[in-house]
Design a protein around this motif. Structure first.
Motif, PDB file in Angstrom:
ATOM      1  N   LEU A  11       0.826  -1.210   0.000  1.00  0.00           N
ATOM      2  CA  LEU A  11       0.000   0.000   0.000  1.00  0.00           C
ATOM      3  C   LEU A  11       0.862   1.262   0.000  1.00  0.00           C
ATOM      4  O   LEU A  11       0.636   2.192  -0.772  1.00  0.00           O
ATOM      5  CB  LEU A  11      -0.928   0.009   1.221  1.00  0.00           C
ATOM      6  CG  LEU A  11      -2.222  -0.792   1.124  1.00  0.00           C
ATOM      7  CD1 LEU A  11      -2.884  -0.888   2.491  1.00  0.00           C
ATOM      8  CD2 LEU A  11      -3.170  -0.159   0.118  1.00  0.00           C
ATOM      9  N   LEU A  12       1.866   1.292   0.846  1.00  0.00           N
ATOM     10  CA  LEU A  12       2.685   2.499   0.987  1.00  0.00           C
ATOM     11  C   LEU A  12       3.533   2.766  -0.246  1.00  0.00           C
ATOM     12  O   LEU A  12       3.951   3.911  -0.476  1.00  0.00           O
ATOM     13  CB  LEU A  12       3.587   2.381   2.218  1.00  0.00           C
ATOM     14  CG  LEU A  12       2.872   2.281   3.566  1.00  0.00           C
ATOM     15  CD1 LEU A  12       3.879   2.189   4.693  1.00  0.00           C
ATOM     16  CD2 LEU A  12       1.943   3.463   3.782  1.00  0.00           C
ATOM     17  N   ALA A  13       3.785   1.738  -1.049  1.00  0.00           N
ATOM     18  CA  ALA A  13       4.615   1.927  -2.247  1.00  0.00           C
ATOM     19  C   ALA A  13       4.010   2.946  -3.197  1.00  0.00           C
ATOM     20  O   ALA A  13       4.720   3.568  -3.988  1.00  0.00           O
ATOM     21  CB  ALA A  13       4.808   0.596  -2.961  1.00  0.00           C
ATOM     22  N   GLY A  59       6.278  10.790  -3.576  1.00  0.00           N
ATOM     23  CA  GLY A  59       7.538  11.155  -2.943  1.00  0.00           C
ATOM     24  C   GLY A  59       8.305  10.006  -2.339  1.00  0.00           C
ATOM     25  O   GLY A  59       9.250  10.220  -1.575  1.00  0.00           O
ATOM     26  N   ARG A  60       7.926   8.774  -2.678  1.00  0.00           N
ATOM     27  CA  ARG A  60       8.645   7.629  -2.122  1.00  0.00           C
ATOM     28  C   ARG A  60       9.955   7.361  -2.862  1.00  0.00           C
ATOM     29  O   ARG A  60      10.799   6.617  -2.382  1.00  0.00           O
ATOM     30  CB  ARG A  60       7.764   6.375  -2.188  1.00  0.00           C
ATOM     31  CG  ARG A  60       6.550   6.429  -1.283  1.00  0.00           C
ATOM     32  CD  ARG A  60       6.856   6.054   0.135  1.00  0.00           C
ATOM     33  NE  ARG A  60       7.081   4.631   0.272  1.00  0.00           N
ATOM     34  CZ  ARG A  60       7.332   4.025   1.445  1.00  0.00           C
ATOM     35  NH1 ARG A  60       7.431   4.737   2.548  1.00  0.00           N
ATOM     36  NH2 ARG A  60       7.510   2.720   1.508  1.00  0.00           N
ATOM     37  N   ASP A  61      10.125   7.963  -4.030  1.00  0.00           N
ATOM     38  CA  ASP A  61      11.396   7.832  -4.738  1.00  0.00           C
ATOM     39  C   ASP A  61      12.438   8.664  -4.005  1.00  0.00           C
ATOM     40  O   ASP A  61      12.261   9.867  -3.820  1.00  0.00           O
ATOM     41  CB  ASP A  61      11.262   8.311  -6.184  1.00  0.00           C
ATOM     42  CG  ASP A  61      10.325   7.427  -6.994  1.00  0.00           C
ATOM     43  OD1 ASP A  61      10.192   6.245  -6.636  1.00  0.00           O
ATOM     44  OD2 ASP A  61       9.721   7.936  -7.945  1.00  0.00           O
ATOM     45  N   SER A 113       7.707  14.129   5.567  1.00  0.00           N
ATOM     46  CA  SER A 113       8.077  15.270   4.728  1.00  0.00           C
ATOM     47  C   SER A 113       7.708  15.081   3.263  1.00  0.00           C
ATOM     48  O   SER A 113       7.459  16.062   2.556  1.00  0.00           O
ATOM     49  CB  SER A 113       9.577  15.573   4.867  1.00  0.00           C
ATOM     50  OG  SER A 113      10.357  14.448   4.493  1.00  0.00           O
ATOM     51  N   ASN A 114       7.669  13.840   2.781  1.00  0.00           N
ATOM     52  CA  ASN A 114       7.328  13.633   1.370  1.00  0.00           C
ATOM     53  C   ASN A 114       5.864  13.950   1.069  1.00  0.00           C
ATOM     54  O   ASN A 114       5.472  14.049  -0.091  1.00  0.00           O
ATOM     55  CB  ASN A 114       7.639  12.198   0.938  1.00  0.00           C
ATOM     56  CG  ASN A 114       6.885  11.153   1.733  1.00  0.00           C
ATOM     57  OD1 ASN A 114       7.077  11.048   2.944  1.00  0.00           O
ATOM     58  ND2 ASN A 114       6.041  10.376   1.086  1.00  0.00           N
TER      59      ASN A 114
END
Length: 247
Positions: free
Chosen positions: A148-150, A154-156, A203-204
């Motif tokens: 789910l979190l993927a 801003g996860r990159d 922060s993302n």
């Protein structure tokens, strides 16, 4: 020039939303075996949780620098005059004056890896060490919430193991150790995690616009709330990349 991300806006809630003193102890326990005796500079010291744990529990002589005066207000309460305001890309520290320089989950918000690692290499004495804890390559591995979190914006990350290694090598550092470690373990329910996301704690998520929030983030929040027993905590173990460089 890449700009660092200041954390003034979350200074008063940072500790309670990032694991508090337990987080500081866990990270310090991972770092301590790789530090040389002498002075340790934590770059991006934040509220001082990790540096304080290094000093109190591992006999270190840790000092710190951070871009955010508000965060340093909390660090000062823990570390006194051993903290100061400064930019990781232009450290207010003499060349060759510390034995170790450490980054703990800071490089992704410093952003400019080349400048940060070059400055760390400058302030560390010959024979000293630069140590970083950054995001693991597979951040969701073994985590019930990982899939789910993927999808969160801003996860990159800029602080991938390859990018950190390249910046360290360009700064004249050499690898002493590199590998994945579990630096944090805790229990968290789907509803607790959904609330963290809704409150834009990370922060993302601070600058995600309304359209992206509606189409991308809200479905993830709902997915968390739709999991079975959403108030029951799940054990979570978050992997980090530990990189130890020699000067």
């Amino acid at each position: 020039m890449a700009e660092s991300l200041p954390f003034d806006r979350v200074a008063d809630t940072y500790d309670e939303t990032r694991g508090g003193e337990r987080r500081g102890r866990e990270f310090a326990a991972v770092l301590a075996p790789h530090l040389l005796p002498g002075r340790t500079l934590e770059i991006g010291v934040g509220t001082g949780l990790v540096a304080d744990a290094l000093n109190r529990r591992h006999g270190a002589s840790a000092v710190g620098v951070d871009l955010s005066p508000a965060m340093l207000g909390h660090a000062h309460a823990r570390l006194g005059a051993r903290v100061t305001v400064g930019d990781a890309r232009r450290l207010p520290v003499r060349t060759g004056s510390v034995d170790n320089a450490v980054f703990v989950g800071a490089l992704h918000v410093i952003v400019d890896l080349a400048a940060a690692l070059a400055e760390a290499a400058r302030v560390v004495r010959p024979g000293g060490r630069v140590v970083s804890l950054t995001a693991a390559t597979e951040r969701g591995k073994g985590d019930e919430f990982g899939d789910l979190l993927a999808g969160l914006p801003g996860r990159d990350r800029v602080d991938t193991p390859a990018a950190v290694l390249a910046a360290a090598t360009a700064a004249g550092l050499h690898t002493l150790q590199s590998g994945e470690v579990t630096a944090r373990s805790f229990a968290e329910s789907p509803n607790q995690l959904a609330e963290i996301i809704e409150n834009r704690v990370w922060s993302n998520l601070w600058n995600v616009d309304g359209a992206v929030w509606a189409t991308t983030v809200e479905p993830i929040v709902q997915g968390l709330r739709d999991l079975p027993d959403p108030d029951d905590p799940r054990d979570r173990r978050l992997p980090f990349q530990l990189s130890v460089f020699g000067r």
